[in-house]
Design a protein around this motif. Structure first.
Motif, PDB file in Angstrom:
ATOM      1  N   THR A 143       0.850  -1.187   0.000  1.00 43.13           N
ATOM      2  CA  THR A 143       0.000   0.000   0.000  1.00 43.13           C
ATOM      3  C   THR A 143       0.892   1.247   0.000  1.00 43.13           C
ATOM      4  OG1 THR A 143      -1.416   1.345   1.462  1.00 43.13           O
ATOM      5  CG2 THR A 143      -0.171  -0.389   2.500  1.00 43.13           C
ATOM      6  N   SER A 144       0.304   2.390  -0.370  1.00 42.96           N
ATOM      7  CA  SER A 144       1.106   3.619  -0.323  1.00 42.96           C
ATOM      8  C   SER A 144       1.289   4.103   1.126  1.00 42.96           C
ATOM      9  CB  SER A 144       0.414   4.718  -1.135  1.00 42.96           C
ATOM     10  OG  SER A 144      -0.830   5.039  -0.558  1.00 42.96           O
ATOM     11  N   GLU A 145       0.489   3.540   2.031  1.00 42.40           N
ATOM     12  CA  GLU A 145       0.591   3.963   3.432  1.00 42.40           C
ATOM     13  C   GLU A 145       1.757   3.288   4.138  1.00 42.40           C
ATOM     14  OE1 GLU A 145      -3.680   4.197   5.146  1.00 42.40           O
ATOM     15  OE2 GLU A 145      -3.798   3.120   3.250  1.00 42.40           O
ATOM     16  N   GLN A 146       2.233   3.962   5.183  1.00 43.28           N
ATOM     17  CA  GLN A 146       3.328   3.409   5.977  1.00 43.28           C
ATOM     18  C   GLN A 146       2.821   3.201   7.391  1.00 43.28           C
ATOM     19  OE1 GLN A 146       6.138   6.578   5.420  1.00 43.28           O
ATOM     20  NE2 GLN A 146       6.476   6.048   3.276  1.00 43.28           N
ATOM     21  N   VAL A 147       3.502   2.323   8.120  1.00 43.24           N
ATOM     22  CA  VAL A 147       3.116   2.148   9.521  1.00 43.24           C
ATOM     23  C   VAL A 147       4.286   2.600  10.396  1.00 43.24           C
ATOM     24  CG1 VAL A 147       3.824  -0.288   9.669  1.00 43.24           C
ATOM     25  CG2 VAL A 147       2.057   0.585  11.197  1.00 43.24           C
ATOM     26  N   GLN A 148       3.966   3.308  11.476  1.00 43.71           N
ATOM     27  CA  GLN A 148       5.041   3.779  12.361  1.00 43.71           C
ATOM     28  C   GLN A 148       5.332   2.730  13.427  1.00 43.71           C
ATOM     29  OE1 GLN A 148       5.980   8.017  13.622  1.00 43.71           O
ATOM     30  NE2 GLN A 148       4.906   7.304  15.442  1.00 43.71           N
ATOM     31  N   VAL A 149       6.618   2.401  13.549  1.00 46.05           N
ATOM     32  CA  VAL A 149       7.070   1.460  14.575  1.00 46.05           C
ATOM     33  C   VAL A 149       7.810   2.265  15.635  1.00 46.05           C
ATOM     34  CG1 VAL A 149       8.521  -0.549  15.056  1.00 46.05           C
ATOM     35  CG2 VAL A 149       7.271  -0.389  12.886  1.00 46.05           C
ATOM     36  N   ILE A 150       7.415   2.085  16.916  1.00 45.11           N
ATOM     37  CA  ILE A 150       8.059   2.823  18.003  1.00 45.11           C
ATOM     38  C   ILE A 150       8.994   1.884  18.731  1.00 45.11           C
ATOM     39  CG2 ILE A 150       7.629   4.184  20.093  1.00 45.11           C
ATOM     40  CD1 ILE A 150       4.652   4.354  18.845  1.00 45.11           C
ATOM     41  N   VAL A 151      10.282   2.244  18.707  1.00 46.50           N
ATOM     42  CA  VAL A 151      11.301   1.398  19.327  1.00 46.50           C
ATOM     43  C   VAL A 151      11.818   2.118  20.562  1.00 46.50           C
ATOM     44  CG1 VAL A 151      13.447   0.128  18.938  1.00 46.50           C
ATOM     45  CG2 VAL A 151      11.938   0.641  17.007  1.00 46.50           C
ATOM     46  N   SER A 152      11.537   1.556  21.711  1.00 48.57           N
ATOM     47  CA  SER A 152      11.988   2.178  22.958  1.00 48.57           C
ATOM     48  C   SER A 152      13.498   1.995  23.096  1.00 48.57           C
ATOM     49  CB  SER A 152      11.250   1.535  24.127  1.00 48.57           C
ATOM     50  OG  SER A 152      12.034   1.628  25.289  1.00 48.57           O
ATOM     51  N   SER A 153      14.154   2.980  23.708  1.00 47.69           N
ATOM     52  CA  SER A 153      15.608   2.876  23.874  1.00 47.69           C
ATOM     53  C   SER A 153      15.964   1.707  24.788  1.00 47.69           C
ATOM     54  CB  SER A 153      16.172   4.188  24.420  1.00 47.69           C
ATOM     55  OG  SER A 153      15.495   4.529  25.610  1.00 47.69           O
ATOM     56  N   ASP A 154      14.988   1.243  25.608  1.00 46.32           N
ATOM     57  CA  ASP A 154      15.237   0.079  26.475  1.00 46.32           C
ATOM     58  C   ASP A 154      15.612  -1.170  25.676  1.00 46.32           C
ATOM     59  OD1 ASP A 154      14.301   1.875  28.276  1.00 46.32           O
ATOM     60  OD2 ASP A 154      12.350   0.906  28.580  1.00 46.32           O
ATOM     61  N   ASN A 169      -1.754  -2.441 -11.628  1.00 48.51           N
ATOM     62  CA  ASN A 169      -2.302  -3.745 -11.234  1.00 48.51           C
ATOM     63  C   ASN A 169      -3.829  -3.675 -11.128  1.00 48.51           C
ATOM     64  OD1 ASN A 169      -2.472  -6.442  -9.768  1.00 48.51           O
ATOM     65  ND2 ASN A 169      -3.024  -5.102  -8.070  1.00 48.51           N
ATOM     66  N   SER A 170      -4.328  -2.674 -10.440  1.00 51.36           N
ATOM     67  CA  SER A 170      -5.786  -2.571 -10.257  1.00 51.36           C
ATOM     68  C   SER A 170      -6.491  -2.326 -11.582  1.00 51.36           C
ATOM     69  CB  SER A 170      -6.120  -1.440  -9.290  1.00 51.36           C
ATOM     70  OG  SER A 170      -5.524  -1.691  -8.048  1.00 51.36           O
ATOM     71  N   ALA A 171      -5.860  -1.545 -12.461  1.00 51.86           N
ATOM     72  CA  ALA A 171      -6.469  -1.266 -13.759  1.00 51.86           C
ATOM     73  C   ALA A 171      -6.553  -2.541 -14.602  1.00 51.86           C
ATOM     74  CB  ALA A 171      -5.686  -0.181 -14.494  1.00 51.86           C
ATOM     75  N   VAL A 172      -5.514  -3.365 -14.560  1.00 46.98           N
ATOM     76  CA  VAL A 172      -5.543  -4.644 -15.287  1.00 46.98           C
ATOM     77  C   VAL A 172      -6.752  -5.453 -14.840  1.00 46.98           C
ATOM     78  CG1 VAL A 172      -4.393  -6.886 -15.550  1.00 46.98           C
ATOM     79  CG2 VAL A 172      -3.041  -4.784 -15.655  1.00 46.98           C
ATOM     80  N   LEU A 173      -6.892  -5.582 -13.517  1.00 45.95           N
ATOM     81  CA  LEU A 173      -7.989  -6.390 -12.989  1.00 45.95           C
ATOM     82  C   LEU A 173      -9.345  -5.771 -13.301  1.00 45.95           C
ATOM     83  CD1 LEU A 173      -7.798  -9.068 -11.263  1.00 45.95           C
ATOM     84  CD2 LEU A 173      -5.661  -7.902 -11.769  1.00 45.95           C
ATOM     85  N   ALA A 174      -9.426  -4.430 -13.235  1.00 45.96           N
ATOM     86  CA  ALA A 174     -10.695  -3.749 -13.488  1.00 45.96           C
ATOM     87  C   ALA A 174     -11.130  -3.927 -14.944  1.00 45.96           C
ATOM     88  CB  ALA A 174     -10.580  -2.271 -13.140  1.00 45.96           C
ATOM     89  N   PHE A 175     -10.178  -3.873 -15.873  1.00 47.65           N
ATOM     90  CA  PHE A 175     -10.535  -4.115 -17.280  1.00 47.65           C
ATOM     91  C   PHE A 175     -11.034  -5.550 -17.469  1.00 47.65           C
ATOM     92  CE2 PHE A 175      -8.148  -0.227 -18.607  1.00 47.65           C
ATOM     93  CZ  PHE A 175      -9.103   0.294 -19.472  1.00 47.65           C
ATOM     94  N   ASN A 231     -13.878   2.485 -10.727  1.00 49.23           N
ATOM     95  CA  ASN A 231     -13.344   1.394  -9.904  1.00 49.23           C
ATOM     96  C   ASN A 231     -12.008   1.812  -9.267  1.00 49.23           C
ATOM     97  OD1 ASN A 231     -11.815  -0.952  -9.234  1.00 49.23           O
ATOM     98  ND2 ASN A 231     -13.148  -2.219 -10.507  1.00 49.23           N
ATOM     99  N   LEU A 232     -11.129   2.425 -10.059  1.00 46.47           N
ATOM    100  CA  LEU A 232      -9.829   2.865  -9.540  1.00 46.47           C
ATOM    101  C   LEU A 232     -10.008   3.952  -8.482  1.00 46.47           C
ATOM    102  CD1 LEU A 232      -7.652   2.973 -12.780  1.00 46.47           C
ATOM    103  CD2 LEU A 232      -7.721   1.201 -11.019  1.00 46.47           C
ATOM    104  N   LEU A 233     -10.908   4.895  -8.747  1.00 49.89           N
ATOM    105  CA  LEU A 233     -11.130   5.975  -7.771  1.00 49.89           C
ATOM    106  C   LEU A 233     -11.690   5.411  -6.469  1.00 49.89           C
ATOM    107  CD1 LEU A 233     -12.558   8.803 -10.046  1.00 49.89           C
ATOM    108  CD2 LEU A 233     -10.364   8.786  -8.866  1.00 49.89           C
ATOM    109  N   ASP A 234     -12.548   4.393  -6.579  1.00 56.02           N
ATOM    110  CA  ASP A 234     -13.134   3.806  -5.372  1.00 56.02           C
ATOM    111  C   ASP A 234     -12.112   3.016  -4.555  1.00 56.02           C
ATOM    112  OD1 ASP A 234     -15.537   4.877  -6.056  1.00 56.02           O
ATOM    113  OD2 ASP A 234     -16.411   3.026  -6.847  1.00 56.02           O
ATOM    114  N   ASN A 235     -11.194   2.344  -5.262  1.00 53.03           N
ATOM    115  CA  ASN A 235     -10.330   1.402  -4.539  1.00 53.03           C
ATOM    116  C   ASN A 235      -8.870   1.815  -4.430  1.00 53.03           C
ATOM    117  OD1 ASN A 235     -12.380  -0.689  -4.104  1.00 53.03           O
ATOM    118  ND2 ASN A 235     -12.372  -0.809  -6.348  1.00 53.03           N
ATOM    119  N   ASN A 236      -8.429   2.801  -5.219  1.00 51.34           N
ATOM    120  CA  ASN A 236      -7.006   3.128  -5.251  1.00 51.34           C
ATOM    121  C   ASN A 236      -6.728   4.600  -5.084  1.00 51.34           C
ATOM    122  OD1 ASN A 236      -7.336   0.528  -6.816  1.00 51.34           O
ATOM    123  ND2 ASN A 236      -5.113   0.654  -6.632  1.00 51.34           N
ATOM    124  N   ILE A 237      -7.609   5.317  -4.438  1.00 48.09           N
ATOM    125  CA  ILE A 237      -7.436   6.766  -4.418  1.00 48.09           C
ATOM    126  C   ILE A 237      -6.113   7.174  -3.753  1.00 48.09           C
ATOM    127  CG2 ILE A 237      -8.862   7.133  -2.331  1.00 48.09           C
ATOM    128  CD1 ILE A 237      -8.756   9.441  -5.420  1.00 48.09           C
TER     129      ILE A 237
END
Lengths: 474, 474
Positions: free
Chosen positions: B66-77, B158-164, B293-299
């Protein structure tokens, strides 16, 4: 000012209610799934059979949308000229949808019109109600879809394409288009085709002194892909797990019933993969899912294609077998009398051995793992403390190998040492330098998959326009 | 008797719970969609950003799903060696899923392990938080998926291939694989590549006296396909409406931002089609459906790819414009001062004209219909009482032509007269003799579609490995 007229489509006159209506609505497939008894319908298709009786003419019509046909009843009151209505003719007929005493959906014709006639006397090669061998039919590639067997094959093929795509998407594996033209020979087996513009004028205009004609257009020699694996690995190193489903080429002088010069391969690269087992499991999951999907949605085409039915798919209920290369070799040696040529660790297995193994193991698809290093390409990951590599083949009933794959060497030093000296593959090392990851994957021969599930003897009958040595028709 | 062990997968030891579990479960995409707060998770990916603070290290991780990232918090401990943790490094981290005060899903790390480091000092071309031009990024084809823009492009692709695919299946149009290698030059424009085995030994062993080297392998000269249309027509004459979605090739010395030597084309042939309007309507329906379809699923990927958003898609709410060729020519002539070169009926329109027309008409996709016969191929159906043919082009914003098609000549005599004398095309007449039907269809340039909806300046940035004159990298 401007002399144009803005005419949105919805303002145009329309003969039939086609506008914004899905094409599917007019197919025999739709009619049989959702018949609106009593309502009027127009059907366009080809005559499969025609029986002329005293009071009625019975015409079985097909349109390619399903293996099923619909019977059209034409009363003699309609005064239809039946002379040119013969098997193979294209017609338009309209009438009302009725149910026969036996419960079949039929059309009571109000109008029937010949579009174009068809006659064996003028050279049409398929007579109605006659069976032809695949070899005979293959002589008429441009007419093959007119036979029921081959039309069914193509509908199953269509469903299989979609089922594979959908299975990959469910697993979060992303479709990518890897290049058909490439400057690499991935397999290094010398089975590439080279590609050159077929235009003397163009080549002349682009020529540079000292540059060979093979290298004028792309500045380097370019080949048709034999495998997309290196490109998939590069893409996986950023996009995660990826697959490609496209044409692949081998310039091999083989006319065997298992080989094509142009075939379709599904190639997959799974990211962050450190063991072989999840990969084997994925292959098993994938093949069972796709095949179950076909049985659920295409059983009438599967039956019509080769006459096989559900009982041939017992393997779907069983776990696939896993054998090491050495174990497989042992089985073959214990049954040496069965083979023209003995199997050995130096040369691996041939088609005869592969097919025997699956049969011997109860016709269950069989993974062969732990391959001797010399039988697999340089990029396969080495087993620890062993001369083996973490590669596998999957053997299928009647066909032998349909999948080959493994984990990729992720030890940078080892890979650098093993990299072939010829060929420009620095880039294959390069993406491993920058946050490189472990990956593994496989290639699945799509036509061989169709061959095994549909029990088709010759791979040339699984693809619309087969290409093999001395054959590139149309 | 046999020395093999039947070991179904389910009996094998397993390190992590991978068995029979969909790969997708372990992706950041799945985590963000269905977070099970408080539960443990293992994430594998690449460091997008890292911020080291006194008590904690904050790491944004991406994995391509996905274009989103997840933040990982690493304690200095945790006493993590942060030296080699830099942007681009691949890592495995496990921890518990928590929600930040702002409502974001984050991971509180319990373990973090470097897989492989990444450093600009060793030649990694992309520094974190820096923007690069597409031309710069294109120099590193094997690393492009490591940039956020290009990874987003590939997920949209990828999504466009499947949508077609899905849009065609909904319409009952069947997917077929038309050949890549062919003995026809469908367009007759002399832009073909020829194909020859790159193996002297093989060619020698197959050689026959009097046979040119180009014809040894297939017994005839073979080309890469420039269009699948003839093959689609043959298949439609039995299977009904069909489409193909595959690579297409043109040996053209053009380095323009609209041309590739290898590109993907969606080609469609609709069976039993007697008018142009349903075909135009189908094209409009298809493009709107896929794009919605792309706007609904891949915005999020659409935004991340080129920074455009929903407001750029106003055309989805409007009817496409339809102009005749003559009307379009009139508009161009009324605006002659805008062009370097004037449009005329002899040569048709060039790219400059096409792009102007769409802009002039309010950036709404525009069909040009009723083309002069000499500007279209021989197989286009003639209008009644007119020197025009029932062909169309669809022009799209910023890009110009993205679709070209029309009805096929179904008058056997007319077609026979117009058939080019050179080239072996009897088969193209042949299937019309036996229950022939009227068909019409089109070809849609897939990369140009992506270019127009994503507003990508250069077509080379819409495909993973672009090929154009002097460029066939990797």
């Amino acid at each position: 000012m401007a002399l144009y007229i803005h005419r949105p489509l919805s303002f145009l006159n329309y003969k039939i209610g086609f506008l914004n209506i899905c094409f599917k609505k007019y197919s025999i497939c739709s009619l049989l799934r959702n018949p609106e008894l009593g309502s009027e319908i127009e059907i366009k298709g080809w005559i499969a059979n025609i029986r002329k009786q005293k009071h009625n003419i019975f015409i079985d019509v097909k349109d390619g949308s399903t293996s099923e046909q619909v019977q059209v009843i034409v009363s003699s009151d309609l005064n239809v000229n039946t002379k040119e209505l013969s098997a193979g003719s294209s017609i338009i007929t309209s009438g009302s949808i009725v149910k026969s005493p036996k419960g079949n959906i039929e059309i009571l014709a109000k109008k029937i019109k010949l579009i174009s006639k068809c006659s064996t006397e003028e050279g049409y090669p398929f007579a109605p109600r006659k069976e032809y061998s695949p070899e005979y039919i293959r002589q008429y590639l441009h007419l093959r879809t007119k036979t029921n067997h081959f039309a069914s094959l193509l509908r199953v093929r269509n469903s299989a394409v979609l089922a594979f795509h959908s299975a990959f998407q469910d697993e979060g594996v992303i479709n990518v288009h890897t290049p058909i033209l490439t400057s690499n020979d991935c397999e290094g087996a010398g089975e590439t085709f080279k590609v050159i513009p077929d235009n003397e004028h163009l080549l002349k205009s682009m020529a540079k002194s000292g540059v060979h004609v093979d290298e004028i257009f792309f500045n380097k020699k370019s080949y048709l892909t034999v495998s997309a694996q290196f490109h998939l690995e590069a893409l996986a190193n950023g996009l995660g797990s990826v697959y490609t489903f496209g044409p692949t080429f081998r310039a091999e002088n083989s006319k065997s019933r298992f080989h094509l010069a142009e075939f379709y391969m599904i190639e997959v690269e799974i990211a962050f993969l450190e063991e072989l087992k999840p990969l084997l499991n994925f292959v098993e999951r994938l093949l069972k899912k796709v095949t179950n999907n076909l049985l659920d949605n295409n059983i009438s085409d599967i039956v019509s294609c080769q006459g096989i039915n559900r009982t041939e798919f017992e393997w779907l209920e069983k776990d696939f077998v896993i054998l090491s290369f050495d174990e497989a070799l042992n089985i073959l040696n214990c049954n040496a009398s069965q083979f023209k040529k003995l199997a050995n660790a130096q040369n691996g297995f041939n088609k005869e051995h592969e097919i025997f193994l699956v049969k011997y193991l109860g016709n269950i698809p069989t993974f062969i793992i732990d391959w001797p290093r010399h039988l697999k390409p340089f990029y396969m990951k080495e087993c620890k403390n062993d001369s083996k590599v973490l590669a596998f083949d999957l053997l299928a009933p009647d066909v032998g190998e349909i999948v080959g794959g493994g984990l990729r060497e992720d030890d940078f030093q080892k890979l650098e040492e093993k990299l072939p000296k010829e060929g420009v593959l620095e880039w294959y090392l390069d993406f491993r330098k920058f946050g490189g990851i472990s990956t593994g994957g496989f290639g699945l021969g799509f036509e061989r998959y169709l061959q095994t599930i549909l029990k088709i003897d010759n791979i040339k009958d699984t693809i619309p326009f087969p290409r093999w040595p001395h054959n590139c028709s149309l």
